[in-house]
Every structure is written in structure tokens, then in C-alpha cells.
Motif scaffolding. Structure first.
Motif, PDB file in Angstrom:
ATOM      1  N   PRO A 156       0.824  -1.221   0.000  1.00 46.50           N
ATOM      2  CA  PRO A 156       0.000   0.000   0.000  1.00 46.50           C
ATOM      3  C   PRO A 156       0.861   1.274   0.000  1.00 46.50           C
ATOM      4  O   PRO A 156       1.965   1.305   0.558  1.00 46.50           O
ATOM      5  CB  PRO A 156      -0.788  -0.126   1.291  1.00 46.50           C
ATOM      6  CG  PRO A 156       0.108  -0.903   2.205  1.00 46.50           C
ATOM      7  CD  PRO A 156       0.886  -1.837   1.335  1.00 46.50           C
ATOM      8  N   CYS A 157       0.317   2.325  -0.638  1.00 49.00           N
ATOM      9  CA  CYS A 157       0.934   3.652  -0.596  1.00 49.00           C
ATOM     10  C   CYS A 157      -0.167   4.685  -0.788  1.00 49.00           C
ATOM     11  O   CYS A 157      -0.662   4.902  -1.905  1.00 49.00           O
ATOM     12  CB  CYS A 157       2.009   3.790  -1.670  1.00 49.00           C
ATOM     13  SG  CYS A 157       2.880   5.372  -1.610  1.00 49.00           S
ATOM     14  N   LYS A 158      -0.555   5.323   0.294  1.00 49.05           N
ATOM     15  CA  LYS A 158      -1.625   6.308   0.247  1.00 49.05           C
ATOM     16  C   LYS A 158      -1.128   7.608   0.893  1.00 49.05           C
ATOM     17  O   LYS A 158      -0.389   7.577   1.888  1.00 49.05           O
ATOM     18  CB  LYS A 158      -2.874   5.806   0.964  1.00 49.05           C
ATOM     19  CG  LYS A 158      -3.546   4.636   0.267  1.00 49.05           C
ATOM     20  CD  LYS A 158      -4.884   4.300   0.881  1.00 49.05           C
ATOM     21  CE  LYS A 158      -4.710   3.729   2.282  1.00 49.05           C
ATOM     22  NZ  LYS A 158      -6.032   3.295   2.832  1.00 49.05           N
ATOM     23  N   ILE A 159      -1.551   8.767   0.295  1.00 42.34           N
ATOM     24  CA  ILE A 159      -1.203  10.081   0.827  1.00 42.34           C
ATOM     25  C   ILE A 159      -2.495  10.841   1.120  1.00 42.34           C
ATOM     26  O   ILE A 159      -3.545  10.566   0.528  1.00 42.34           O
ATOM     27  CB  ILE A 159      -0.328  10.880  -0.165  1.00 42.34           C
ATOM     28  CG1 ILE A 159      -1.067  11.074  -1.493  1.00 42.34           C
ATOM     29  CG2 ILE A 159       1.014  10.193  -0.383  1.00 42.34           C
ATOM     30  CD1 ILE A 159      -0.338  11.966  -2.483  1.00 42.34           C
ATOM     31  N   ASN A 160      -2.415  11.776   2.076  1.00 42.95           N
ATOM     32  CA  ASN A 160      -3.600  12.589   2.379  1.00 42.95           C
ATOM     33  C   ASN A 160      -3.748  13.683   1.321  1.00 42.95           C
ATOM     34  O   ASN A 160      -2.773  14.238   0.822  1.00 42.95           O
ATOM     35  CB  ASN A 160      -3.487  13.187   3.775  1.00 42.95           C
ATOM     36  CG  ASN A 160      -2.262  14.069   3.922  1.00 42.95           C
ATOM     37  OD1 ASN A 160      -1.226  13.777   3.353  1.00 42.95           O
ATOM     38  ND2 ASN A 160      -2.387  15.153   4.665  1.00 42.95           N
ATOM     39  N   GLU A 161      -4.982  13.950   0.969  1.00 37.04           N
ATOM     40  CA  GLU A 161      -5.253  14.936  -0.067  1.00 37.04           C
ATOM     41  C   GLU A 161      -5.207  16.355   0.523  1.00 37.04           C
ATOM     42  O   GLU A 161      -5.810  16.628   1.555  1.00 37.04           O
ATOM     43  CB  GLU A 161      -6.619  14.675  -0.709  1.00 37.04           C
ATOM     44  CG  GLU A 161      -6.672  13.381  -1.514  1.00 37.04           C
ATOM     45  CD  GLU A 161      -7.969  13.243  -2.284  1.00 37.04           C
ATOM     46  OE1 GLU A 161      -8.861  14.103  -2.098  1.00 37.04           O
ATOM     47  OE2 GLU A 161      -8.094  12.293  -3.084  1.00 37.04           O
ATOM     48  N   THR A 162      -4.457  17.236  -0.158  1.00 37.14           N
ATOM     49  CA  THR A 162      -4.380  18.659   0.201  1.00 37.14           C
ATOM     50  C   THR A 162      -4.763  19.488  -1.021  1.00 37.14           C
ATOM     51  O   THR A 162      -5.072  18.954  -2.090  1.00 37.14           O
ATOM     52  CB  THR A 162      -2.962  19.010   0.669  1.00 37.14           C
ATOM     53  OG1 THR A 162      -2.062  18.819  -0.417  1.00 37.14           O
ATOM     54  CG2 THR A 162      -2.552  18.135   1.856  1.00 37.14           C
ATOM     55  N   GLU A 163      -4.685  20.808  -0.859  1.00 37.95           N
ATOM     56  CA  GLU A 163      -5.033  21.683  -1.973  1.00 37.95           C
ATOM     57  C   GLU A 163      -4.093  21.494  -3.155  1.00 37.95           C
ATOM     58  O   GLU A 163      -4.497  21.607  -4.314  1.00 37.95           O
ATOM     59  CB  GLU A 163      -4.990  23.137  -1.504  1.00 37.95           C
ATOM     60  CG  GLU A 163      -6.050  23.462  -0.463  1.00 37.95           C
ATOM     61  CD  GLU A 163      -5.978  24.920  -0.032  1.00 37.95           C
ATOM     62  OE1 GLU A 163      -5.155  25.659  -0.625  1.00 37.95           O
ATOM     63  OE2 GLU A 163      -6.747  25.318   0.863  1.00 37.95           O
ATOM     64  N   ASN A 164      -2.843  21.156  -2.874  1.00 32.87           N
ATOM     65  CA  ASN A 164      -1.857  21.028  -3.945  1.00 32.87           C
ATOM     66  C   ASN A 164      -1.427  19.587  -4.197  1.00 32.87           C
ATOM     67  O   ASN A 164      -0.407  19.345  -4.846  1.00 32.87           O
ATOM     68  CB  ASN A 164      -0.619  21.873  -3.620  1.00 32.87           C
ATOM     69  CG  ASN A 164      -0.941  23.338  -3.493  1.00 32.87           C
ATOM     70  OD1 ASN A 164      -1.883  23.817  -4.135  1.00 32.87           O
ATOM     71  ND2 ASN A 164      -0.189  24.067  -2.677  1.00 32.87           N
ATOM     72  N   SER A 165      -2.166  18.581  -3.618  1.00 32.13           N
ATOM     73  CA  SER A 165      -1.726  17.187  -3.772  1.00 32.13           C
ATOM     74  C   SER A 165      -1.751  16.739  -5.225  1.00 32.13           C
ATOM     75  O   SER A 165      -0.979  15.863  -5.621  1.00 32.13           O
ATOM     76  CB  SER A 165      -2.616  16.263  -2.927  1.00 32.13           C
ATOM     77  OG  SER A 165      -3.975  16.379  -3.329  1.00 32.13           O
ATOM     78  N   GLY A 166      -2.604  17.367  -6.048  1.00 31.44           N
ATOM     79  CA  GLY A 166      -2.648  16.969  -7.446  1.00 31.44           C
ATOM     80  C   GLY A 166      -1.423  17.374  -8.227  1.00 31.44           C
ATOM     81  O   GLY A 166      -1.189  16.894  -9.345  1.00 31.44           O
ATOM     82  N   GLN A 167      -0.611  18.275  -7.672  1.00 32.83           N
ATOM     83  CA  GLN A 167       0.595  18.720  -8.369  1.00 32.83           C
ATOM     84  C   GLN A 167       1.801  17.811  -8.114  1.00 32.83           C
ATOM     85  O   GLN A 167       2.867  18.013  -8.694  1.00 32.83           O
ATOM     86  CB  GLN A 167       0.940  20.154  -7.911  1.00 32.83           C
ATOM     87  CG  GLN A 167      -0.157  21.165  -8.185  1.00 32.83           C
ATOM     88  CD  GLN A 167       0.188  22.533  -7.648  1.00 32.83           C
ATOM     89  OE1 GLN A 167       1.307  22.760  -7.168  1.00 32.83           O
ATOM     90  NE2 GLN A 167      -0.762  23.473  -7.759  1.00 32.83           N
ATOM     91  N   TYR A 168       1.631  16.837  -7.212  1.00 34.08           N
ATOM     92  CA  TYR A 168       2.752  15.953  -6.877  1.00 34.08           C
ATOM     93  C   TYR A 168       2.563  14.587  -7.540  1.00 34.08           C
ATOM     94  O   TYR A 168       1.438  14.107  -7.692  1.00 34.08           O
ATOM     95  CB  TYR A 168       2.860  15.781  -5.358  1.00 34.08           C
ATOM     96  CG  TYR A 168       3.216  17.072  -4.645  1.00 34.08           C
ATOM     97  CD1 TYR A 168       4.539  17.419  -4.433  1.00 34.08           C
ATOM     98  CD2 TYR A 168       2.208  17.939  -4.204  1.00 34.08           C
ATOM     99  CE1 TYR A 168       4.852  18.610  -3.785  1.00 34.08           C
ATOM    100  CE2 TYR A 168       2.513  19.118  -3.562  1.00 34.08           C
ATOM    101  CZ  TYR A 168       3.847  19.442  -3.346  1.00 34.08           C
ATOM    102  OH  TYR A 168       4.168  20.603  -2.707  1.00 34.08           O
ATOM    103  N   VAL A 169       3.681  14.032  -7.928  1.00 28.81           N
ATOM    104  CA  VAL A 169       3.669  12.715  -8.588  1.00 28.81           C
ATOM    105  C   VAL A 169       4.125  11.655  -7.585  1.00 28.81           C
ATOM    106  O   VAL A 169       5.138  11.838  -6.902  1.00 28.81           O
ATOM    107  CB  VAL A 169       4.590  12.715  -9.827  1.00 28.81           C
ATOM    108  CG1 VAL A 169       4.645  11.314 -10.436  1.00 28.81           C
ATOM    109  CG2 VAL A 169       4.098  13.719 -10.848  1.00 28.81           C
ATOM    110  N   LEU A 170       3.353  10.545  -7.519  1.00 30.33           N
ATOM    111  CA  LEU A 170       3.677   9.406  -6.644  1.00 30.33           C
ATOM    112  C   LEU A 170       4.369   8.343  -7.490  1.00 30.33           C
ATOM    113  O   LEU A 170       3.852   7.929  -8.530  1.00 30.33           O
ATOM    114  CB  LEU A 170       2.403   8.839  -6.016  1.00 30.33           C
ATOM    115  CG  LEU A 170       2.533   8.099  -4.685  1.00 30.33           C
ATOM    116  CD1 LEU A 170       3.115   9.010  -3.622  1.00 30.33           C
ATOM    117  CD2 LEU A 170       1.174   7.576  -4.257  1.00 30.33           C
ATOM    118  N   ALA A 171       5.535   7.893  -7.051  1.00 30.03           N
ATOM    119  CA  ALA A 171       6.311   6.920  -7.835  1.00 30.03           C
ATOM    120  C   ALA A 171       6.723   5.750  -6.947  1.00 30.03           C
ATOM    121  O   ALA A 171       6.944   5.902  -5.744  1.00 30.03           O
ATOM    122  CB  ALA A 171       7.538   7.600  -8.436  1.00 30.03           C
TER     123      ALA A 171
END
Length: 573
Positions: free
Chosen positions: A69-84
């Protein structure tokens, strides 16, 4: 129109270039291994996303499927970050794009799921199907930023045990008696499997059901060391793996005689048995004295496993005597001695240990004889106070020797008794001829019973004798032997019995109190101490005494009436 197409093409190429630059950026920002150890953290920030999941260790059996599993909390700018996802320096995925060509790996998007803090979380889980041993290692989930954030999952692949080598390789070992038996078993697996030794349908030579270790040793082999030894590898992953090694110990014959003395009689059948152990298989020959026996209408030999039997049909007098079974193989030979006897077996006392009277005791015994019993010799004596103390403390003095006592003529009782090694403690000696019936002994007050009620035709003979003039509240001991046409048997075991006392009644024991050698098997006789015929003679003698008293009283009443004057005559006068 062409301008629009060219714009779209340029936008797509720019997207791929940006993605490539992101991949290169993620690869260039890979932290050192020391950074992995401190990377499991959660960061709550208004603009920068943090990890909701923590790094863990997963232990998965080979061939299974695991989801990291790999989950991050959503923030106002979370869409600008890439998960790899990375493994070492190799990038497996970037955002929703799968970079690795491994078909067993796939991304599992997680969108808008509520987390424990009440917010929403998103991310990408990494699924690995059909896990292989090469999948062992660290898997990193990283947020692409100027200062990368990451969590690390450790994957341990569990492998079932596999035995890779056994010794001896042929899985069969022929070893001579006295030499050591050395067995070995090696296995692989994760975790390292444990090796357990056992033997099929038997304990190990040490007496243990199993033993742990890669090697197994028997220092000195004997015939009990032979068998199928199993080496089992087990690490609790999948199914255990096992191999069998056959150990065959070579040794000369070893003979056990099933029954040293076999009792039989003329016209009956007898079976002599020798248990022969040997490897290689032995050749068994039977002898009567020094004459080798073959197979005839009267003599036959039977083999069942290691049980070798000589069967003699319609026994004659010349068949009685000593026999030998001789077994031999390439490693040596052995002999076993047996005796075919026409004598009676050892007598067995079966009467209760506590008498029903103060000064009498009805003693009974049973013996097996294929020929008619001609006479018995009964020994009994009062047990002294010192001997009684030794008996209750579990210490016994030296019993009578198993001697054959002969005599001339018949007598019912010998008051002088038999004086043995015990000084003044004399054994009273009673001679009981079998052919007498309902004989009332006058010397010593003995009473012998051999009525049709207790006589049983065949090989089992049961006899009772009423001992009289005994001391009340006393302990006695007795032995008996029997004689048929072939001679006297051995003396029986010592039997203890007691007479009743007016002051105190003794509690009878559950079983007859006997000790010494020569105890006859009660199961063979098919009766116990509570045989229904045992109390018969007590009842019959008691009834006879009561009947005699009633006759005397009746006689006195008749006599007294004759002496009185007639009643009618007195009245008339």
C-alpha cells in the motif's frame, strides 16, 4: 485544421518530455539506505501531502500475491505531486504510468478514500502476482518533490522446504551388527527448515519417537536398529518434504524359545515354537535329542514370519524328552532348547485367602495334566510372628526348594511333617491320593473332596482339602505338588491364608497372596479365586452338621416322651 493537429501533437510530446524529466528527477533524488530507516513518518501540512500508510515488512510464500500500500492525504496542492514506486534505483511506476515491463506488477489506484483523521486519501498500491524468490528486497513509494518524501516496504519471500541431498545416496544401507549407522539429510528453504528423524511404525533405537538434526547416528547397530528411517524437512511454509532410508542390519541367528517346557500327553498334539531372528534369512533344523527330524505324518514344521514351529501329532511316550531348534546363516548359528513333558503343570491355588471358620480351612487348587493325577502332596505350616512381620513389610524368607518329594505307600496325613531349613518351623505333609473319594481323614482331622461336583474330565483337575484343628486368628502358608504316571511336577508358589478370630475379623484380600516361582497362568485355566465351585464344600459340610444336630434333638424328644406317664391313664385313675 492542420494547425490544431500540430498543436495537439506538440502538447502530447511535451507531456511525455515532462514525464521523462520527472522520472529522471525521481531517479536522481533517491536517498541513501541510511535515509530509509528514518523515512517512516506522517507529515500533516496544508499544502504538501503526507503519507497515510507506514512502511512495513511483508512475509509472503512463494507463488502468492502481495499488495504493497501507498496512500497520501489529499491537500489543496496534492494533485501537483507525482507518486512513484521504486526498487533500489529502478523506477517501477510514476503516477498512473507503469514503467517496468514486468507483467506480474500492476498499479492499483486509490481515489478519495476516507482516512483515520477524517480526511480523504489517495495513492497507488503496488500489486505483485506469483511472487518469486527474486522479488525479495525493499520497495519505495516516493512523493516527487525538491525534498522527496518516501516510505519503504520490506518484502520477504517464504520458500517451502526442499531436501537436496541424503546420505547414503542410494537410500539403502546394509550394515553388519556392531558397526555404526550414519545417516544425513540436507534441505533448503526460507526460513531454513528443521530436519526431523523418525522410524516407520516404530520408535528410534534410542526409544524416542523422533530426533532433530541434519545427521542421525546409531553407534552400535543390532537387529533392533533395522527399519525405514524417515528424514522430514519442515519450516511451516507449504508442505514438509521427506525421504526414506532403509537400514538393513546383517547379523547371525538369535533364538528365543516361546515356552521352555511344553506339557502334553499320549494321544494329544504338541507344538514347540522357536522365535528366530536373523539376516540373511536362516535355515532352521529340528532335533530330538541328537536325531534330526524331518517332515512325516506325525512331525511337521511350520514357518510364519520369524516363528518356527514343530508340530507333533498323536504324541507317544517316545516323543517326550528334549528338543533343539538350530538356526544358521552365512554369519553364524544359534540353538534353542525345549522340553516336551508329560508331567503336570505347576499347581495354582484358587481358594479365598480368609477362611470361613476359626479352626478350619478349605484349601483348593487347580492343575493341568494330560494324564490322570495319581496323588497330591500338600505342605502347610503356621506362620511365625517374625515371618508374619516380614510378610507385611514385603520381605520374605527363603521358600521351599522346588524339589520332588517321593514316598512309599499311601497315607492321608503325616503329623511329623517335613522339617526344612527353618528350624522349628515345620511343614505339615499331607498325602492325598486322587483315587480316594469323600475320604474322612482321622489323622489330623483332614477332609478330602474329589466328588463328581468338582471333578472335571480332561486336562484340568481341581481338588479341595479341608484342613482342621488349625489355630484361630492365625496366618498359614501352603504349597502343593501333583504326580501323574510320568512323575511329580514342581512345587507350587507359596500361598498364604488365614483363619478367623473371635476378637477381630480379617478382611480378605482381592487376590490370593502368593510369591515365589512357578505361578500357573490363571487365564490359561479359565477360572479365578471366586470360582463358583469353591464354596460348595463349605456349604455341604455345614448342612451335614446341622442335619446331624436335628436328628439328635429329634431322638431326644422321642425318648423323653416314652419316659412320661400316659396322660389319659392318669386322668382315669
Amino acid at each position: 485544421m492542420l494547425d490544431i493537429v500540430s498543436r495537439r501533437g506538440s502538447c502530447g510530446s511535451q507531456r511525455w518530455v515532462a514525464l521523462l524529466m520527472l522520472v529522471l528527477f525521481v531517479q536522481g533524488t533517491a536517498p541513501s539506505p541510511s535515509h530509509y530507516q528514518d523515512s517512516n513518518y506522517l507529515e500533516e501540512d496544508k499544502y504538501t501531502p503526507g503519507f497515510v500508510t507506514l512502511g512495513q515488512k511483508y512475509s509472503i510464500a512463494v507463488g502468492s500475491t502481495v499488495v504493497l500500500p501507498c496512500k497520501i492525504n489529499e491537500t489543496e496542492n496534492s494533485g501537483q505531486y507525482v507518486l512513484a514506486w521504486k526498487r533500489g534505483t529502478a523506477v517501477l511506476t510514476a503516477a498512473s504510468v507503469k514503467v517496468t515491463v514486468n507483467p506480474r506488477i500492476r498499479l492499483m489506484p486509490v481515489q478519495g478514500q476516507p482516512d483515520q483523521q477524517g480526511g480523504l486519501s489517495s495513492g497507488y498500491n503496488l500489486e505483485i502476482r506469483d511472487v518469486k524468490t527474486t522479488d525479495n528486497g525493499s520497495y519505495i513509494c516516493q512523493i516527487g518533490s525538491m525534498e522527496p518524501k518516501e516510505i519503504v516496504h520490506q518484502l520477504e519471500v517464504l520458500v517451502p522446504p526442499t531436501i537436496i541431498a541424503v546420505s547414503p545416496e542410494s537410500r539403502k544401507l546394509d550394515i553388519h551388527k556392531g558397526n555404526p549407522v550414519q545417516l544425513a539429510c540436507n534441505a533448503t528453504g526460507n526460513p531454513m527448515p528443521k530436519i526431523i528423524w523418525s522410524r516407520r511404525n516404530n520408535l528410534l533405537p534410542t526409544g524416542e519417537p523422533n530426533k532433530t538434526g541434519s545427521a542421525f547416528l546409531v553407534p552400535h547397530a543390532n537387529r533392533h536398529s533395522s527399519g525405514h528411517y524417515k528424514c522430514t524437512a519442515d519450516n511451516r511454509v507449504g508442505q514438509p518434504d521427506s525421504r526414506e532410508i532403509v537400514v538393513n542390519v546383517l547379523y547371525p541367528p538369535e533364538i528365543e524359545v516361546e515356552q521352555q517346557t511344553v506339557h502334553s500327553g499320549v494321544g494329544h498334539e504338541a507344538q514347540l515354537v522357536c522365535i528366530v531372528h536373523a539376516e540373511p534369512a536362516p535355515n532352521v533344523i529340528w532335533y530330538k535329542e541328537t536325531t534330526q527330524l524331518g517332515t512325516t505324518e506325525q512331525h511337521s514344521q511350520q514357518v510364519r514370519g520369524n516363528k518356527h514351529s514343530l508340530i507333533i501329532r498323536n504324541v507317544t511316550r517316545t516323543d517326550l524328552g528334549n528338543y533343539t531348534c538350530q538356526a544358521s546363516n552365512s554369519l553364524g548359528k544359534d540353538r534353542g532348547s525345549l522340553n516336551l513333558s508329560g508331567l503336570p503343570t505347576v499347581c495354582y491355588f484358587d481358594s479365598p485367602t480368609l477362611s470361613g471358620y476359626r479352626d478350619q480351612y478349605n484349601i483348593s487348587w487347580t492343575v493341568q495334566s494330560y494324564s490322570p493325577i495319581e496323588e497330591y502332596r500338600l505342605f502347610y505350616r503356621l506362620q511365625s510372628a517374625s515371618k508374619n512381620h516380614l510378610l507385611h513389610t514385603g520381605i520374605h524368607d527363603k521358600p521351599l526348594d522346588n524339589h520332588i518329594y517321593s514316598h512309599s505307600g499311601y497315607g492321608m496325613h503325616s503329623s511329623s511333617g517335613y522339617n526344612n531349613h527353618h528350624g522349628s518351623e515345620q511343614w505339615e505333609n499331607v498325602i492325598i491320593p486322587e483315587m480316594l473319594a469323600n475320604y474322612h481323614g482321622l489323622h489330623g482331622g483332614g477332609l478330602y473332596y474329589n466328588s463328581p461336583y468338582n471333578y472335571q474330565p480332561g486336562i484340568r483337575h481341581r481338588t479341595s482339602f479341608q484342613l482342621k484343628n488349625l489355630q484361630p486368628g492365625s496366618n498359614y502358608e501352603a504349597r502343593v505338588q501333583a504326580r501323574n504316571e510320568h512323575g511329580w511336577n514342581r512345587l507350587s508358589s507359596i500361598f498364604h491364608f488365614s483363619t478367623r478370630s473371635e476378637d477381630m475379623e480379617l478382611e480378605p484380600s482381592a487376590q490370593p497372596a502368593v510369591h515365589g516361582a512357578g505361578l500357573l497362568d490363571k487365564g490359561l485355566l479359565g477360572l479365578g479365586s471366586n470360582d463358583a465351585t469353591a464354596p460348595y464344600f463349605h456349604k455341604s459340610s455345614t448342612c451335614g452338621a446341622l442335619l446331624l444336630v436335628l436328628l439328635v434333638l429329634a431322638f431326644r424328644m422321642v425318648a423323653s416322651q416314652q419316659l412320661l406317664p400316659p396322660l389319659t391313664g392318669g386322668l382315669s385313675a
